[in-house]
Design an enzyme around this catalytic site. Sequence first.
Site, PDB file in Angstrom:
ATOM      1  N   HIS A 263       0.822  -1.215   0.000  1.00 33.71           N
ATOM      2  CA  HIS A 263       0.000   0.000   0.000  1.00 33.71           C
ATOM      3  C   HIS A 263       0.857   1.267   0.000  1.00 33.71           C
ATOM      4  O   HIS A 263       0.547   2.233  -0.679  1.00 33.71           O
ATOM      5  CB  HIS A 263      -0.897   0.034   1.232  1.00 33.71           C
ATOM      6  CG  HIS A 263      -2.133  -0.799   1.100  1.00 33.71           C
ATOM      7  ND1 HIS A 263      -2.822  -0.920  -0.085  1.00 33.71           N
ATOM      8  CD2 HIS A 263      -2.817  -1.534   2.001  1.00 33.71           C
ATOM      9  CE1 HIS A 263      -3.872  -1.695   0.104  1.00 33.71           C
ATOM     10  NE2 HIS A 263      -3.892  -2.089   1.363  1.00 33.71           N
TER      11      HIS A 263
ATOM     12  N   CYS B  55       9.711  -3.489 -23.787  1.00 38.95           N
ATOM     13  CA  CYS B  55       8.553  -3.183 -22.937  1.00 38.95           C
ATOM     14  C   CYS B  55       8.796  -3.537 -21.477  1.00 38.95           C
ATOM     15  O   CYS B  55       7.867  -3.598 -20.695  1.00 38.95           O
ATOM     16  CB  CYS B  55       7.298  -3.868 -23.466  1.00 38.95           C
ATOM     17  SG  CYS B  55       7.431  -5.655 -23.519  1.00 38.95           S
TER      18      CYS B  55
ATOM     19  N   ASP C 246      11.626 -10.229 -17.466  1.00 40.14           N
ATOM     20  CA  ASP C 246      11.884 -11.663 -17.438  1.00 40.14           C
ATOM     21  C   ASP C 246      13.263 -11.986 -17.990  1.00 40.14           C
ATOM     22  O   ASP C 246      13.942 -12.868 -17.480  1.00 40.14           O
ATOM     23  CB  ASP C 246      10.798 -12.424 -18.215  1.00 40.14           C
ATOM     24  CG  ASP C 246       9.583 -12.686 -17.336  1.00 40.14           C
ATOM     25  OD1 ASP C 246       9.740 -12.668 -16.101  1.00 40.14           O
ATOM     26  OD2 ASP C 246       8.484 -12.901 -17.877  1.00 40.14           O
TER      27      ASP C 246
ATOM     28  N   GLU D 110      12.280 -12.638 -24.235  1.00 37.51           N
ATOM     29  CA  GLU D 110      12.425 -12.568 -22.780  1.00 37.51           C
ATOM     30  C   GLU D 110      13.075 -13.818 -22.208  1.00 37.51           C
ATOM     31  O   GLU D 110      13.346 -13.899 -21.015  1.00 37.51           O
ATOM     32  CB  GLU D 110      11.066 -12.324 -22.122  1.00 37.51           C
ATOM     33  CG  GLU D 110       9.996 -13.308 -22.541  1.00 37.51           C
ATOM     34  CD  GLU D 110       8.603 -12.926 -22.059  1.00 37.51           C
ATOM     35  OE1 GLU D 110       8.488 -12.196 -21.071  1.00 37.51           O
ATOM     36  OE2 GLU D 110       7.630 -13.376 -22.685  1.00 37.51           O
TER      37      GLU D 110
END
Lengths: 575, 93
Positions: free
Chosen positions: A189, A502, A455, A431
């Site tokens: 949070h 990305c 990754d 990846e």
Amino acid sequence: MKMLRGIAASRGIAIGPALRFQKADLHFARCTVEDPSAEWARFEGAIKTACEQMAEVCAIAEVECEPEDAAIFQAHALILEDPELYEAVRARIEEHCINAESALSDAADMYVALLESLDDEYLRARAADVRDVTDRVLRILLGVAASNGVELMSPSVILARDLTPSDTVLLDKSLVLGFCTAEGGPTAHTAILARGLGLPAVVGVGPDLLEIADGTTLILDGGTGTVVAGPDQEAVATYRRRQSVADAALTQGRERAHEPAVTRDGHRVEVVANIGNVEGARAALEAGAEGVGLLRTEFLYLERVHLPDEEEQYRAYRSIVDVFGDRPVILRTLDIGGDKELPYLGLPSEMNPFLGVRAIRLCLAQPELFRPQLRAALRAGVGRNLKIMFPMVATVAELRAARTALEECRAELLAEGRPVAEGMEIGIMVEVPAAALVADRLAAEVDFFSIGTNDLSQYTMAADRTNVQVAALATGFQPAVLRLVRDVIAAAHAQGKWVGLCGELAGEPLAVPVLLGLGLDEFSVNPPAVPLVKQVIRALTLDEARAVAQEALSLESADAIRALVQARVPAADVG
Amino acid sequence: MPEITLTVHHEVGLHARPAAMFVKTAKRFCSAIKVTHGEREANAKSILSVLTLGVDQGAVITLHAEGEDADQALEALTALVNGNFVEGVGAGE
């Protein structure tokens, strides 16, 4: 001067005195009471006070937080008013004649245990909310302040073991320079709220953080996850300079967010966004994204009991591509495996889900999962600039099998007389190190690559990004990862194919000069990072970027590469 | 005692925002309202008990209400569930 490393949770630099936030001591005596009805009245009084406090917290949150984050506090208010919780407390007070503190604490334990036993990540996370709410009532019953000794009188960097949402929201934000916690991860949070508030935050620093004395000057770099305790004058001056460059870059970046990203010598690259739903699509467009470099489709599959059918997927994809008109949107087919609970798939749990049947491996094994998605994408792309990419491809054979499935779906749709997107570009995520190493072979059979450095870093470095102990290894700044990026771009360009990236690396200002210099054609980043990435690109010439990239790849560590870029490209040093 | 059986179509089921809207709506009525899902039963005015019912998308739930505004309560909750928890449907202020 002491350097500590944590997880970068919210971008920005804070410099100021440390102030330790400590939880109030909630120890209480477990005792019996003579008059249960008086004890119940005491509990009701505490609830009334807690409700008034919550109303205040909700009001603050509504002003300060994004609506989604403010909803956390509305959920807390509902827990505070929960009649079943009251009943559980009342029964304990009246039947066992115990004090209100014990009764509340026992009732809270019961709900926490119940929620934590459930087979649902979302519901398990609600256990922390029950604690946050019941601790508030306990504090009132015990007459202790929310925290001992956080008197926020002057601008400070808040240190804590961990912070609950109510802790975070109640601090006077005009005096908070940043947050730094010993525990917690990037999805805690605190991290989410700090990003919403635009305050720098570093989390998961470890217990050493708590040894820093109040008043010690701290530098918090929320972009790199660095904490410097008791910095020398030189370090302070360096970070102050970075802070002012960053502020200026951000302001200018926002003003020019909708202009293209062109280097000083006229080389243009695309800056697009990573999104996961239609709200993200709108946010990306507003932030100045020129399209979507990664549309995650998992949102359609999670938190439900049936596989989404073709029609539902078609509508969802169409509503997203419609936001972008004729701008490019790259849809990534389902990237999911045994680590996710999809009851309708009945996936066996695996020892190593990240090395198991996931993403393209799962889709090729389960055509009933793959085909509706391919058909939906082919239909959604009609008259639009939709591209498809396959995740986790490791071999040429997988790519061919995926392309065959796509062609079969296209033929089926045409035979059914349905309109199908024409000339759709097909790419893969690079990846898996294996794909990077045979990129020349793969490039021959795709239109583009998109390098997934999150990754790729984990698999190349054999280090789990979510494991605090090894997270620093799993960064895209590692020379090993950047060399793979270089080779992938070169292999694609040799065959006239374009390359995007990305992973989070594309949105790191310090990585932008290196990636630009390696010849990257498309930067796909989280929407808020779009203006800053464009601004870094505008500060450079292609030759400058190439020189930095070449030198970076000869270095021997991630830190050395970051330091090189900081020294060579001040405009990128905007943490 | 009026009762009605409904299917929850919302993608997250009776969790998160839909659960909060459901409980807030139930609380507007003085009737006692129960939700049953399979063998489990919950107080519709308790967020904790509604959450622990584990109502996922596609689940069938039954609502029972008892009290002077029982019919209105069921009507409002039905509108909310059947309206797929769209803001403003059933939960009106």
